[in-house]
Design a protein around this motif. Structure first.
Motif, PDB file in Angstrom:
ATOM      1  N   TYR A 170       5.005  -5.214  -5.774  1.00  0.00           N
ATOM      2  CA  TYR A 170       3.893  -5.008  -4.798  1.00  0.00           C
ATOM      3  C   TYR A 170       4.179  -5.656  -3.709  1.00  0.00           C
ATOM      4  N   ARG A 171       3.943  -4.911  -2.479  1.00  0.00           N
ATOM      5  CA  ARG A 171       4.498  -5.256  -1.276  1.00  0.00           C
ATOM      6  C   ARG A 171       3.369  -6.513  -0.772  1.00  0.00           C
ATOM      7  N   GLY A 172       4.120  -7.567  -0.227  1.00  0.00           N
ATOM      8  CA  GLY A 172       3.301  -8.317   0.478  1.00  0.00           C
ATOM      9  C   GLY A 172       4.241  -9.664   0.965  1.00  0.00           C
ATOM     10  N   THR A 173       3.752 -10.948   1.369  1.00  0.00           N
ATOM     11  CA  THR A 173       4.460 -11.865   1.633  1.00  0.00           C
ATOM     12  C   THR A 173       5.195 -12.438   0.331  1.00  0.00           C
ATOM     13  N   LYS A 174       6.382 -13.177   0.650  1.00  0.00           N
ATOM     14  CA  LYS A 174       7.242 -13.631  -0.370  1.00  0.00           C
ATOM     15  C   LYS A 174       6.800 -15.051  -0.564  1.00  0.00           C
ATOM     16  N   GLY A 175       7.680 -15.483  -1.537  1.00  0.00           N
ATOM     17  CA  GLY A 175       7.343 -17.093  -1.945  1.00  0.00           C
ATOM     18  C   GLY A 175       6.421 -17.193  -3.141  1.00  0.00           C
ATOM     19  N   PRO A 176       6.460 -18.321  -3.815  1.00  0.00           N
ATOM     20  CA  PRO A 176       5.524 -18.548  -4.864  1.00  0.00           C
ATOM     21  C   PRO A 176       4.194 -18.251  -4.995  1.00  0.00           C
ATOM     22  N   ASP A 177       3.477 -18.426  -3.612  1.00  0.00           N
ATOM     23  CA  ASP A 177       2.215 -18.309  -3.473  1.00  0.00           C
ATOM     24  C   ASP A 177       2.039 -16.944  -2.504  1.00  0.00           C
ATOM     25  N   GLY A 178       2.943 -16.099  -2.159  1.00  0.00           N
ATOM     26  CA  GLY A 178       2.721 -14.949  -1.722  1.00  0.00           C
ATOM     27  C   GLY A 178       1.950 -13.738  -2.165  1.00  0.00           C
ATOM     28  N   SER A 179       1.408 -12.915  -1.510  1.00  0.00           N
ATOM     29  CA  SER A 179       0.781 -11.893  -2.098  1.00  0.00           C
ATOM     30  C   SER A 179       1.756 -10.850  -2.567  1.00  0.00           C
ATOM     31  N   GLY A 180       3.063 -10.912  -2.359  1.00  0.00           N
ATOM     32  CA  GLY A 180       3.998  -9.870  -2.886  1.00  0.00           C
ATOM     33  C   GLY A 180       4.467 -10.434  -4.063  1.00  0.00           C
ATOM     34  N   CYS A 181       5.017  -9.479  -4.964  1.00  0.00           N
ATOM     35  CA  CYS A 181       5.521  -9.828  -6.202  1.00  0.00           C
ATOM     36  C   CYS A 181       6.476  -8.798  -6.752  1.00  0.00           C
ATOM     37  N   SER A 182       7.502  -9.182  -7.408  1.00  0.00           N
ATOM     38  CA  SER A 182       8.253  -8.505  -8.364  1.00  0.00           C
ATOM     39  C   SER A 182       7.943  -8.780  -9.716  1.00  0.00           C
ATOM     40  N   TYR A 183       7.655  -7.543 -10.275  1.00  0.00           N
ATOM     41  CA  TYR A 183       6.889  -7.599 -11.725  1.00  0.00           C
ATOM     42  C   TYR A 183       7.785  -6.631 -12.548  1.00  0.00           C
ATOM     43  N   PHE A 184       8.117  -7.467 -13.758  1.00  0.00           N
ATOM     44  CA  PHE A 184       8.365  -6.573 -15.124  1.00  0.00           C
ATOM     45  C   PHE A 184       7.656  -7.249 -16.520  1.00  0.00           C
ATOM     46  N   ALA A 185       7.478  -6.379 -17.211  1.00  0.00           N
ATOM     47  CA  ALA A 185       7.284  -6.987 -18.705  1.00  0.00           C
ATOM     48  C   ALA A 185       7.912  -6.072 -19.850  1.00  0.00           C
ATOM     49  N   PRO A 186       8.470  -6.679 -20.490  1.00  0.00           N
ATOM     50  CA  PRO A 186       8.834  -5.979 -21.801  1.00  0.00           C
ATOM     51  C   PRO A 186       7.561  -5.365 -22.469  1.00  0.00           C
ATOM     52  N   ILE A 187       7.917  -4.233 -23.205  1.00  0.00           N
ATOM     53  CA  ILE A 187       6.614  -3.798 -23.765  1.00  0.00           C
ATOM     54  C   ILE A 187       6.949  -3.418 -25.343  1.00  0.00           C
TER      55      ILE A 187
END
Length: 288
Positions: free
Chosen positions: A232-249
């Motif tokens: 999800y595009r956004g700012t980086k860092g622990p409190d940033g609006s962006g993130c890199s996500y995955f989930a084993p399913i």
């Protein structure tokens, strides 16, 4: 190794406290992990002991590394989107916190028990309980998650996150093995996921988000060959609006008296080290 980890976790209860506010950290000199007691005990912090750089994202109550499950459509809405029954460990999308029941900790182990929130409605899902047992074992974090459901509703099978993993947006490259000969050091796949969700097979049951130097965080959930992912595009860092996500399913149904338990292993390092540690855990779990 896996058996030893489970034994440590079963022996965990030591100091038990009433539910409280704030954060708890455990650190064994190699790995530092923190949980947010105001978000159902969700894992919000993971770094090396030194230097300390949190590789996770905690922008809202739905991020972290945490439990999340899905059931049938129930008329709820996430903003303008139709949603479904969705107990989440951290809280709801408007920022309401899930309720912590109790927690216990030592220098290198941690336990939490919580009542999840419905992600869309913010209601307490009192018929469900989420627990987690965490232990630091060298460079590896071992977590056992448990979801107990005592409700009367039987939900249809859905893809379940095992668990949801939200890493720093700065870790752009998702690496994993997809092929016919797992656990033989075959060539890894590397991709930069896009928005919205993508789906991938991962035949060694682990994946890692790493930077351009191939350093980052790896997550291994035995028994999960598939995953969903996005960035999800956004700012980086622990409190940033962006993130890199995955989930084993896994595809599982939540029905009356359901209990779901699974194990997860986390580690930080170069991709070769991440893979090597997961290979050791996998090898130790195989019949002799």
């Amino acid at each position: 190794m896996a058996g030893a980890l489970v034994a440590v976790l079963i022996a965990l209860p030591t100091l038990v406290f009433a539910a409280g506010e704030g954060e708890i950290f455990i650190d064994n000199g190699k790995v530092r992990l923190g949980v947010d007691l105001e978000s159902g005990g969700s894992v919000f912090y993971l770094s090396e002991s030194a230097p300390r750089r949190n590789l996770l994202n905690r922008f809202d109550r739905g991020r972290f590394i945490q439990q999340s499950y899905y059931g049938d459509s129930d008329g709820s809405r996430w903003g303008k989107r139709e949603w479904r029954w969705n107990p989440v460990q951290g809280g709801d999308y408007k920022g309401l916190a899930a309720g912590l029941i109790e927690h216990a900790s030592t220098d290198e182990t941690l336990y939490t028990k919580s009542t999840p929130k419905h992600w869309a409605t913010g209601g307490d899902i009192d018929e469900a309980v989420m627990e987690q047992w965490i232990a630091l074992m060298g460079n590896v974090v071992h977590i056992r998650f448990k979801f107990s459901y005592a409700g009367d509703s039987d939900h249809q099978p859905r893809h379940q996150e095992m668990p949801a993993v939200f890493a720093d947006y700065d870790l752009a490259n998702l690496m994993f093995y997809r092929g016919q000969t797992p656990w033989t050091h075959g060539e890894l796949t590397s991709k930069v996921p896009q928005w919205p969700n993508e789906y991938e097979g991962r035949d060694e049951h682990w994946a890692a988000y790493v930077d351009d130097g191939r350093w980052g965080i790896g997550v291994y959930t035995p028994g999960t060959r598939e995953m969903t992912c996005y960035r999800y595009r956004g700012t980086k860092g622990p409190d940033g609006s962006g993130c890199s996500y995955f989930a084993p399913i896994k595809t599982l149904a939540i029905t009356s008296e359901t209990e779901i338990e699974y194990e997860v292993y986390l580690t930080i390092g170069q991709i070769a080290d991440i893979r090597s540690r997961f290979y050791q855990i996998h090898s130790a779990s195989q019949p002799k």
